[in-house]
Motif scaffolding. Sequence first.
Motif, PDB file in Angstrom:
ATOM      1  N   ALA A  28      -1.853  23.783  65.771  1.00 37.44           N
ATOM      2  CA  ALA A  28      -3.319  24.303  65.833  1.00 37.44           C
ATOM      3  C   ALA A  28      -4.155  23.301  66.360  1.00 37.44           C
ATOM      4  O   ALA A  28      -4.242  22.015  65.850  1.00 37.44           O
ATOM      5  N   ASP A  29      -5.000  23.799  67.514  1.00 35.73           N
ATOM      6  CA  ASP A  29      -5.832  22.733  68.074  1.00 35.73           C
ATOM      7  C   ASP A  29      -6.999  22.925  67.355  1.00 35.73           C
ATOM      8  O   ASP A  29      -7.766  23.921  66.872  1.00 35.73           O
ATOM      9  N   LYS A  30      -7.843  21.736  67.176  1.00 33.47           N
ATOM     10  CA  LYS A  30      -9.019  21.527  66.372  1.00 33.47           C
ATOM     11  C   LYS A  30      -8.972  22.167  65.029  1.00 33.47           C
ATOM     12  O   LYS A  30     -10.071  22.582  64.570  1.00 33.47           O
ATOM     13  N   PHE A  31      -8.083  21.845  64.150  1.00 29.04           N
ATOM     14  CA  PHE A  31      -7.891  22.456  62.861  1.00 29.04           C
ATOM     15  C   PHE A  31      -8.892  21.519  62.171  1.00 29.04           C
ATOM     16  O   PHE A  31      -8.812  20.328  61.993  1.00 29.04           O
ATOM     17  N   PRO A  32      -9.942  22.269  61.266  1.00 29.99           N
ATOM     18  CA  PRO A  32     -10.956  21.636  60.770  1.00 29.99           C
ATOM     19  C   PRO A  32     -10.574  20.982  59.444  1.00 29.99           C
ATOM     20  O   PRO A  32     -10.827  21.373  58.350  1.00 29.99           O
ATOM     21  N   LEU A  33      -9.612  19.887  59.542  1.00 34.44           N
ATOM     22  CA  LEU A  33      -9.155  18.947  58.372  1.00 34.44           C
ATOM     23  C   LEU A  33     -10.310  18.578  57.598  1.00 34.44           C
ATOM     24  O   LEU A  33     -10.371  18.428  56.196  1.00 34.44           O
ATOM     25  N   GLY A  34     -11.484  18.151  58.170  1.00 28.67           N
ATOM     26  CA  GLY A  34     -12.447  17.542  57.330  1.00 28.67           C
ATOM     27  C   GLY A  34     -13.321  18.510  56.494  1.00 28.67           C
ATOM     28  O   GLY A  34     -13.497  18.278  55.212  1.00 28.67           O
ATOM     29  N   LEU A  35     -13.219  19.755  56.852  1.00 27.40           N
ATOM     30  CA  LEU A  35     -13.658  20.760  56.065  1.00 27.40           C
ATOM     31  C   LEU A  35     -12.899  21.037  54.773  1.00 27.40           C
ATOM     32  O   LEU A  35     -13.161  21.254  53.560  1.00 27.40           O
ATOM     33  N   VAL A  36     -11.515  21.152  55.216  1.00 27.32           N
ATOM     34  CA  VAL A  36     -10.554  21.230  53.936  1.00 27.32           C
ATOM     35  C   VAL A  36     -10.720  20.070  52.896  1.00 27.32           C
ATOM     36  O   VAL A  36     -10.697  20.371  51.702  1.00 27.32           O
ATOM     37  N   VAL A  37     -10.986  18.777  53.316  1.00 23.02           N
ATOM     38  CA  VAL A  37     -11.144  17.698  52.545  1.00 23.02           C
ATOM     39  C   VAL A  37     -12.327  17.652  51.664  1.00 23.02           C
ATOM     40  O   VAL A  37     -12.548  17.774  50.458  1.00 23.02           O
ATOM     41  N   GLN A  38     -13.442  17.922  52.239  1.00 27.45           N
ATOM     42  CA  GLN A  38     -14.791  17.812  51.708  1.00 27.45           C
ATOM     43  C   GLN A  38     -15.047  18.813  50.767  1.00 27.45           C
ATOM     44  O   GLN A  38     -15.969  18.667  50.076  1.00 27.45           O
ATOM     45  N   LYS A  39     -14.455  20.017  51.234  1.00 26.09           N
ATOM     46  CA  LYS A  39     -14.551  21.376  50.425  1.00 26.09           C
ATOM     47  C   LYS A  39     -13.734  21.585  49.228  1.00 26.09           C
ATOM     48  O   LYS A  39     -13.786  22.449  48.638  1.00 26.09           O
ATOM     49  N   ALA A  40     -12.632  20.519  49.225  1.00 23.44           N
ATOM     50  CA  ALA A  40     -11.652  20.654  48.079  1.00 23.44           C
ATOM     51  C   ALA A  40     -10.895  22.083  48.206  1.00 23.44           C
ATOM     52  O   ALA A  40     -10.912  22.757  47.096  1.00 23.44           O
ATOM     53  N   LEU A  41     -10.563  22.361  49.400  1.00 21.61           N
ATOM     54  CA  LEU A  41      -9.984  23.681  49.398  1.00 21.61           C
ATOM     55  C   LEU A  41      -8.400  23.677  49.074  1.00 21.61           C
ATOM     56  O   LEU A  41      -7.778  22.656  49.223  1.00 21.61           O
ATOM     57  N   THR A  42      -7.929  24.813  48.610  1.00 22.36           N
ATOM     58  CA  THR A  42      -6.556  24.758  48.395  1.00 22.36           C
ATOM     59  C   THR A  42      -5.973  25.745  49.469  1.00 22.36           C
ATOM     60  O   THR A  42      -6.406  27.279  49.632  1.00 22.36           O
ATOM     61  N   ILE A  43      -4.975  25.551  50.294  1.00 21.44           N
ATOM     62  CA  ILE A  43      -4.412  26.550  51.457  1.00 21.44           C
ATOM     63  C   ILE A  43      -3.010  26.576  50.743  1.00 21.44           C
ATOM     64  O   ILE A  43      -2.194  25.846  50.775  1.00 21.44           O
ATOM     65  N   ARG A  44      -2.622  28.060  50.906  1.00 17.15           N
ATOM     66  CA  ARG A  44      -1.327  28.460  50.811  1.00 17.15           C
ATOM     67  C   ARG A  44      -0.908  29.376  51.859  1.00 17.15           C
ATOM     68  O   ARG A  44      -1.709  30.080  52.127  1.00 17.15           O
ATOM     69  N   SER A  45       0.475  29.423  52.143  1.00 24.26           N
ATOM     70  CA  SER A  45       0.791  30.035  53.243  1.00 24.26           C
ATOM     71  C   SER A  45       2.286  30.381  53.232  1.00 24.26           C
ATOM     72  O   SER A  45       2.811  30.063  51.861  1.00 24.26           O
ATOM     73  N   GLY A  46       2.888  30.992  54.198  1.00 23.82           N
ATOM     74  CA  GLY A  46       4.512  30.922  54.069  1.00 23.82           C
ATOM     75  C   GLY A  46       4.923  32.224  54.322  1.00 23.82           C
ATOM     76  O   GLY A  46       4.017  33.291  54.158  1.00 23.82           O
ATOM     77  N   GLN A  47       6.237  32.394  54.998  1.00 22.47           N
ATOM     78  CA  GLN A  47       6.785  33.765  55.176  1.00 22.47           C
ATOM     79  C   GLN A  47       7.063  34.387  53.519  1.00 22.47           C
ATOM     80  O   GLN A  47       6.993  33.373  52.743  1.00 22.47           O
ATOM     81  N   THR A  48       7.185  35.633  53.534  1.00 22.66           N
ATOM     82  CA  THR A  48       7.109  36.256  52.358  1.00 22.66           C
ATOM     83  C   THR A  48       8.146  36.164  51.352  1.00 22.66           C
ATOM     84  O   THR A  48       9.253  36.340  51.886  1.00 22.66           O
ATOM     85  N   HIS A  49       8.389  35.533  50.296  1.00 23.68           N
ATOM     86  CA  HIS A  49       9.236  35.718  49.318  1.00 23.68           C
ATOM     87  C   HIS A  49       9.402  36.904  48.738  1.00 23.68           C
ATOM     88  O   HIS A  49       9.212  37.364  47.565  1.00 23.68           O
ATOM     89  N   VAL A  50      10.007  37.835  49.680  1.00 17.53           N
ATOM     90  CA  VAL A  50      10.000  39.431  49.350  1.00 17.53           C
ATOM     91  C   VAL A  50      10.964  39.656  47.968  1.00 17.53           C
ATOM     92  O   VAL A  50      10.571  40.537  47.273  1.00 17.53           O
ATOM     93  N   GLN A  51      12.280  38.805  48.057  1.00 14.50           N
ATOM     94  CA  GLN A  51      13.017  39.085  46.860  1.00 14.50           C
ATOM     95  C   GLN A  51      12.412  38.902  45.647  1.00 14.50           C
ATOM     96  O   GLN A  51      12.537  39.406  44.284  1.00 14.50           O
TER      97      GLN A  51
END
Length: 390
Positions: free
Chosen positions: A316-339
């Motif tokens: 991803a271009d220009k991903f705002p990593l600084g915002l993630v760090v300064q705002k103390a964010l939690t990011i979660r993602s992934g293909q779904t664990h359907v089972q």
Amino acid sequence: MKALVWHGQHDVRYETVADPVLKAPTDMIIRVTSTAICGSDLHLYDDYAPQMEKGDVLGHEFMGEVVEVGQAVTRHRVGDRVVVPFVIACGHCSYCEQKLSSLCMNTNPDGGRQAAVMGHRTAGLYGYTHMLGGYAGGQAEYVRVPHADFGPTRIPEGVPDEKVLFLGDILPTGWMAVKNCSLRPGDTVAIWGCGPVGQMCIQSAWLQGAGRVIAFDRVPERLEMARTLGRAEVFNFMDCDPYEQLQYLTGDAGPDAVIDAVGAEAHGLGSVGAVVDRVKAGIGLATDRPHVAREIIKCVRPGGHVSMPGVYFGYADKFPLGLVVQKALTIRSGQTHVQKYIDELLDLVIDGEIDPSFVITHRLALSEGPAAYETFRAKNDGCIKVVMRP
């Protein structure tokens, strides 16, 4: 048998292909009774996802009747109706034992291709690219289901296909997207994208205790569905700035959780950044259009949760990593664990807590699939979700 077959960008054909056969004693064959076109299928239709090959059978959201089982299959027998998760998982590797089925170590035979790009292999998927196994998909009359004892779920008699078909993908995808938000009772959730997955995120947010749900899209039919059937506060991002709108709605606090239900092919409309993303991807300077990812990170409150069920493929271009760090964010993602979620969600459907069939706008024959792809992609005729019957 007949199937929908990929031949290149915007070229899906209804063709005769070889019938599936058992390849392992843990396999079974099902006769497909219902199958759907998913938003992530459009990445293939647009030739946006890498490593598709001409002749690939499409489709990863399907269900049907068991017609043949391998010698080692014990949970299913001929005649059972089953919903099949789009994620193919072995059931016994370390990830499967942790109920992280989309990370299965054993079901992607082409995992070397994936590892070369991503560092590691993950689970194989039906009807998707050869980077993810090259398995034949479910937009067909019959499908081979590997590792049949782990994942496919038997459907009780009397429950119609349309109520349970989406247990294989979009319902657990929306459910897990909200689970990834770690909601507290009364939290405010903002969702970008009111397509089928976004609609399931809205429903799941209410079921998991949200106090307020706000949704953005630009398609009138999607916004109306989210407003009336989803009871969400809806806004057209062409008519407002989502950040300013959310600041106003939350008293400058920002939402507690945000969900990107758009993914790699954001439309490239509504802001300069979105347009630039589209241009870069179009000329090969970027693999994804991460406008929504950037926007949700800006919008969420400090200490908030960012959930990303939308599909992305690369860097991803220009991903705002600084915002993630300064705002103390939690990011979660992934293909779904359907089972992990399918049985819980089946109970909710049977108990009447949710009926995901409300998203269906088009019911067609499989033979109408090639035209349906274009209708779905163009969002013509009020199309939100297509279900096909072979």
